[in-house]
Design a protein around this motif. Sequence first.
Motif, PDB file in Angstrom:
ATOM      1  N   ASN A   7       0.831  -1.195   0.000  1.00  0.00           N
ATOM      2  CA  ASN A   7       0.000   0.000   0.000  1.00  0.00           C
ATOM      3  C   ASN A   7       0.865   1.244   0.000  1.00  0.00           C
ATOM      4  N   TYR A   9       0.672   5.209   0.916  1.00  0.00           N
ATOM      5  CA  TYR A   9      -0.020   6.339   1.524  1.00  0.00           C
ATOM      6  C   TYR A   9       0.597   7.616   0.967  1.00  0.00           C
ATOM      7  N   HIS A  10      -0.244   8.602   0.688  1.00  0.00           N
ATOM      8  CA  HIS A  10       0.275   9.895   0.253  1.00  0.00           C
ATOM      9  C   HIS A  10      -0.772  10.973   0.516  1.00  0.00           C
ATOM     10  N   TYR A  12      -1.693  15.438  -0.242  1.00  0.00           N
ATOM     11  CA  TYR A  12      -1.413  16.723  -0.858  1.00  0.00           C
ATOM     12  C   TYR A  12      -1.953  17.780   0.096  1.00  0.00           C
ATOM     13  N   ASN A  15      -5.497  19.075   0.067  1.00  0.00           N
ATOM     14  CA  ASN A  15      -6.303  18.278  -0.865  1.00  0.00           C
ATOM     15  C   ASN A  15      -6.581  16.861  -0.393  1.00  0.00           C
ATOM     16  N   PHE A  18      -4.515   9.931   0.898  1.00  0.00           N
ATOM     17  CA  PHE A  18      -4.916   8.815   0.046  1.00  0.00           C
ATOM     18  C   PHE A  18      -4.174   7.542   0.417  1.00  0.00           C
ATOM     19  N   ASN A  20      -3.276   4.344  -1.710  1.00  0.00           N
ATOM     20  CA  ASN A  20      -3.259   4.050  -3.142  1.00  0.00           C
ATOM     21  C   ASN A  20      -3.990   5.204  -3.823  1.00  0.00           C
ATOM     22  N   SER A  21      -5.070   5.009  -4.488  1.00  0.00           N
ATOM     23  CA  SER A  21      -5.742   6.146  -5.123  1.00  0.00           C
ATOM     24  C   SER A  21      -7.057   6.516  -4.440  1.00  0.00           C
ATOM     25  N   GLN A  22      -7.354   5.870  -3.320  1.00  0.00           N
ATOM     26  CA  GLN A  22      -8.609   6.121  -2.610  1.00  0.00           C
ATOM     27  C   GLN A  22      -8.417   7.131  -1.480  1.00  0.00           C
ATOM     28  N   LYS A  23      -9.290   8.124  -1.424  1.00  0.00           N
ATOM     29  CA  LYS A  23      -9.229   9.112  -0.349  1.00  0.00           C
ATOM     30  C   LYS A  23      -9.528   8.423   0.981  1.00  0.00           C
ATOM     31  N   ASP A  87      -5.958   6.155   7.996  1.00  0.00           N
ATOM     32  CA  ASP A  87      -6.927   5.378   7.202  1.00  0.00           C
ATOM     33  C   ASP A  87      -8.023   4.740   8.056  1.00  0.00           C
TER      34      ASP A  87
END
Length: 163
Positions: A7, A9-10, A12, A15, A18, A20-23, A87
């Motif tokens: 996995n 995590y990131h 912005y 903004n 996330f 992966n690509s899920q908020k 998460d």
Amino acid sequence: LDVFAENLYHAYKGNGAFLNSQKIKTSDTGIKTEFSFTMYETLNSRLYIDHPQKYEIFQKKLNLLERETYRMRNIGLSPLSICYVADGSAVAFVDFSNATKIYDAEAALLIAKESGAIIGDTNGNVIDNIKFSSEGVKKIESSLLVANPQAFNEISSIFSKVS
């Protein structure tokens, strides 16, 4: 990055966070809720040697938290533990070590903040700007509490009983 689960995590700034690509966002459960996890980082043995009174206070806080929370885990990876708060996998992360280096936790703290977590110290004071130690090594000067709002209030209340 959670290499075990593959996995990423990131976040912005401004903004969101996330996985992966899920908020993602923090959970809204408290520390006593069934299946809730409170993550923690243990006390640094240097703290015991250099500041025995401070060590004793943190030990009392840890003991109280163990009695009040549903389940505690220490995986030894502060940034990943903080991301678990972000998460919703854990309700809180408490770092008693007073030795966390900013480069180890900075990205995770942004992820947590962007997911709705409150970042503070174990006295319940919200931290907007991390203060660095004056020892040359950029480490977080205070103990650290990262939690969803409900867990932050519950843990702050528990810790306020210890002076």
